[in-house]
Design a protein around this motif. Structure first.
Motif, PDB file in Angstrom:
ATOM      1  N   THR A   1       0.823  -1.205   0.000  1.00  0.00           N
ATOM      2  CA  THR A   1       0.000   0.000   0.000  1.00  0.00           C
ATOM      3  C   THR A   1       0.857   1.254   0.000  1.00  0.00           C
ATOM      4  O   THR A   1       0.521   2.263  -0.640  1.00  0.00           O
ATOM      5  N   ASN A   2       1.973   1.186   0.699  1.00  0.00           N
ATOM      6  CA  ASN A   2       2.810   2.374   0.868  1.00  0.00           C
ATOM      7  C   ASN A   2       4.082   2.380   0.040  1.00  0.00           C
ATOM      8  O   ASN A   2       4.645   3.452  -0.212  1.00  0.00           O
ATOM      9  N   TYR A   3       4.560   1.210  -0.356  1.00  0.00           N
ATOM     10  CA  TYR A   3       5.825   1.130  -1.091  1.00  0.00           C
ATOM     11  C   TYR A   3       5.632   0.316  -2.357  1.00  0.00           C
ATOM     12  O   TYR A   3       5.195  -0.839  -2.300  1.00  0.00           O
ATOM     13  N   LYS A   4       5.994   0.895  -3.477  1.00  0.00           N
ATOM     14  CA  LYS A   4       5.855   0.171  -4.736  1.00  0.00           C
ATOM     15  C   LYS A   4       6.821   0.730  -5.770  1.00  0.00           C
ATOM     16  O   LYS A   4       7.254   1.885  -5.694  1.00  0.00           O
ATOM     17  N   LEU A   5       7.156  -0.109  -6.728  1.00  0.00           N
ATOM     18  CA  LEU A   5       7.982   0.297  -7.853  1.00  0.00           C
ATOM     19  C   LEU A   5       7.096   1.044  -8.848  1.00  0.00           C
ATOM     20  O   LEU A   5       6.134   0.493  -9.369  1.00  0.00           O
ATOM     21  N   LEU A   6       7.418   2.304  -9.085  1.00  0.00           N
ATOM     22  CA  LEU A   6       6.606   3.117  -9.976  1.00  0.00           C
ATOM     23  C   LEU A   6       7.019   2.911 -11.425  1.00  0.00           C
ATOM     24  O   LEU A   6       8.198   2.711 -11.721  1.00  0.00           O
TER      25      LEU A   6
ATOM     26  N   ALA B   1       5.764   6.833  -3.704  1.00  0.00           N
ATOM     27  CA  ALA B   1       5.684   5.489  -3.119  1.00  0.00           C
ATOM     28  C   ALA B   1       6.958   4.686  -3.350  1.00  0.00           C
ATOM     29  O   ALA B   1       7.163   3.651  -2.726  1.00  0.00           O
ATOM     30  N   GLU B   2       7.819   5.150  -4.228  1.00  0.00           N
ATOM     31  CA  GLU B   2       9.113   4.515  -4.468  1.00  0.00           C
ATOM     32  C   GLU B   2      10.064   4.717  -3.290  1.00  0.00           C
ATOM     33  O   GLU B   2      10.956   3.918  -3.044  1.00  0.00           O
ATOM     34  N   SER B   3       9.863   5.811  -2.568  1.00  0.00           N
ATOM     35  CA  SER B   3      10.830   6.249  -1.574  1.00  0.00           C
ATOM     36  C   SER B   3      10.515   5.695  -0.191  1.00  0.00           C
ATOM     37  O   SER B   3       9.392   5.798   0.290  1.00  0.00           O
ATOM     38  N   VAL B   4      11.533   5.125   0.440  1.00  0.00           N
ATOM     39  CA  VAL B   4      11.433   4.735   1.840  1.00  0.00           C
ATOM     40  C   VAL B   4      11.976   5.867   2.715  1.00  0.00           C
ATOM     41  O   VAL B   4      11.371   6.231   3.720  1.00  0.00           O
TER      42      VAL B   4
END
Length: 450
Positions: A240-245, A260-263
């Protein structure tokens, strides 16, 4: 220059420039060290000083990151300063000005974190609730952990200092710890931070998710592949929060930030906080110097549709038909510095799984990154063995993080520097202790071979 005096004079200035996007607090000016942290407001100001040190030009703003890619095999130096060419040649001298400034900047960050860790627990302001106090401490522990991790992988063992500097003689005579003990300090701080931090998502401020990211990287370096996989999975599972764009450029093009790419990335506003990377990469027609540029080998990789895919957006040509790096391009210079992207979690897990002979799972993670780049999937027919998959991960990391500070550290940590960089002198896998520090503090010893 006197190491202790430099650190002391720089580190006690905790009212740094404002970064309201991650720490919404007005700077407090002219605060003496003895009264810097007395209430919730001054505690937050001091914590903001820790972030400002992390973001400084000599740390993640430019200089430290430059070590990671200039010493690799992706970048060429087009300027005239011989000290920069030392990184390209992998023959860095102890009087190199970049390593001197990086050393000071990282210890500045550590000292500011030490100040928070020493003083916040004693604050009795009722507005500094237990939850806030824990959060501030967790953030300081995490940033100090990153600082010691970066020192360990760059210089080997270093002096471990966990108390704030209050006078110039405080840190004199502290001998270097081993590299293993320096890494262990980083883990100790991450372990301390993890239960203190909120579980929320914040891409500019340390949370428990940031600790997961740094632990996955830490355990990969330590070859504890089961734990590296575990912590990478904690991030990847939070889809939900992290994904490869898609496409690749979506995380940085068109002034994108905090995607969402960024931690964990560092925010710069381009006015009071400037990311000086831009000036080094952009050509003169765009107001830069183009003193750092992608070399021919990297340009060929990025522009090869079967290797670079849509990551070719990392490079562009100027009006003289010269290639330049385009990750940092904003004017004014407000480009983020990316400390951890979710792509790294996928590639950490791919490598960790391959090392544990989970080859199918490793390919799944590797192919997730390849798919985002517009590449075809690798299969057990094209990458049939553990060694083949590990090499594929190495090659993928080279182009995925082409202009980020990974390549040198990746090749050194895997023991592949002799084969990839023709680095025959293993002493050169760490950089020298800056000569200024050795002249100032006789307790410090130089790394072998320098």
């Amino acid at each position: 220059m006197n190491r202790i005096k430099i650190i002391f004079s720089l580190l006690l200035l905790l009212s740094a420039s404002s970064c309201k996007e991650f720490l919404d607090v007005k700077p407090l000016e002219s605060i003496s060290d003895t009264e810097t942290i007395t209430d919730q407001n001054s505690a937050l100001t001091a914590l903001r000083g820790v972030y400002s040190a992390l973001a400084s030009g000599d740390y993640y703003g430019t200089s430290f990151q430059s070590i990671g890619y200039l010493t690799g095999d992706n970048i060429q130096w087009t300027g005239s300063q011989s000290q920069v060419q030392e990184f390209i040649n992998k023959k860095v001298n102890a009087d190199n000005s970049t390593i001197a400034s990086v050393w000071i900047a990282i210890y500045r960050t550590i000292n500011r974190a030490n100040n928070v860790l020493a003083k916040v627990p004693a604050v009795t302001d009722p507005t500094l609730t237990t939850a806030l106090k824990n959060q501030y401490l967790g953030e300081a522990y995490t940033i100090r952990a990153l600082a010691y991790f970066d020192l360990a992988r760059t210089f080997g063992g270093v002096p471990i200092i966990t108390s704030p500097t209050t006078k110039p003689t405080d840190n004199s005579g502290i001998k270097r710890s081993s590299q293993a003990d320096t890494y262990a300090q980083a883990l100790k701080d991450l372990d301390a931070a993890e239960p203190l931090l909120p579980t929320t998502v914040d891409r500019y401020r340390v949370t428990q998710k940031t600790v997961f990211a740094l632990k996955s990287r830490y355990y990969l370096y330590q070859k504890d592949y089961a734990k590296a996989e575990d912590y990478a999975t904690r991030l990847i599972s939070d889809a939900t929060n992290y994904k490869l764009l898609k496409p690749y450029g979506a995380f940085f093009q068109s002034d994108a930030r905090g995607t969402a790419e960024s931690v964990f990335e560092i925010f710069y506003n381009g006015t009071t906080e400037v990311n000086s990377h831009r000036g080094q990469w952009q050509p003169q027609t765009n107001g830069g110097t183009r003193q750092w540029a992608p070399n021919d080998a990297l340009v060929a990789l990025l522009n090869n549709p079967a290797i670079g895919g849509n990551r070719s957006v990392l490079v562009a040509k100027d009006n003289q038909n010269r290639w330049y790096g385009n990750l940092y391009y904003r004017n004014p210079a407000s480009d983020p510095s990316y400390i951890f992207r979710i792509a790294e979690a996928y590639l950490i897990r791919a490598e960790a799984r391959a090392q544990q002979d989970k080859l199918t799972d490793a390919l799944t993670d590797l192919n997730a990154v390849r798919d985002r780049a517009g590449l075809t999937a690798l299969t057990t027919a094209t990458a049939a063995t553990k060694d083949a998959i590990l090499l594929a991960v190495e090659n993928e990391r080279r182009v995925e993080f082409a202009l980020e500070p990974h390549r040198w550290f990746d090749i050194v940590r895997t023991g592949r520097a002799p084969a990839v960089f023709n680095l025959t002198d293993q002493n050169r896998s760490v950089l020298p202790i800056p000569v200024q520090q050795l002249l100032t503090d006789k307790a410090l010893e130089q790394n072998p071979g320098y």
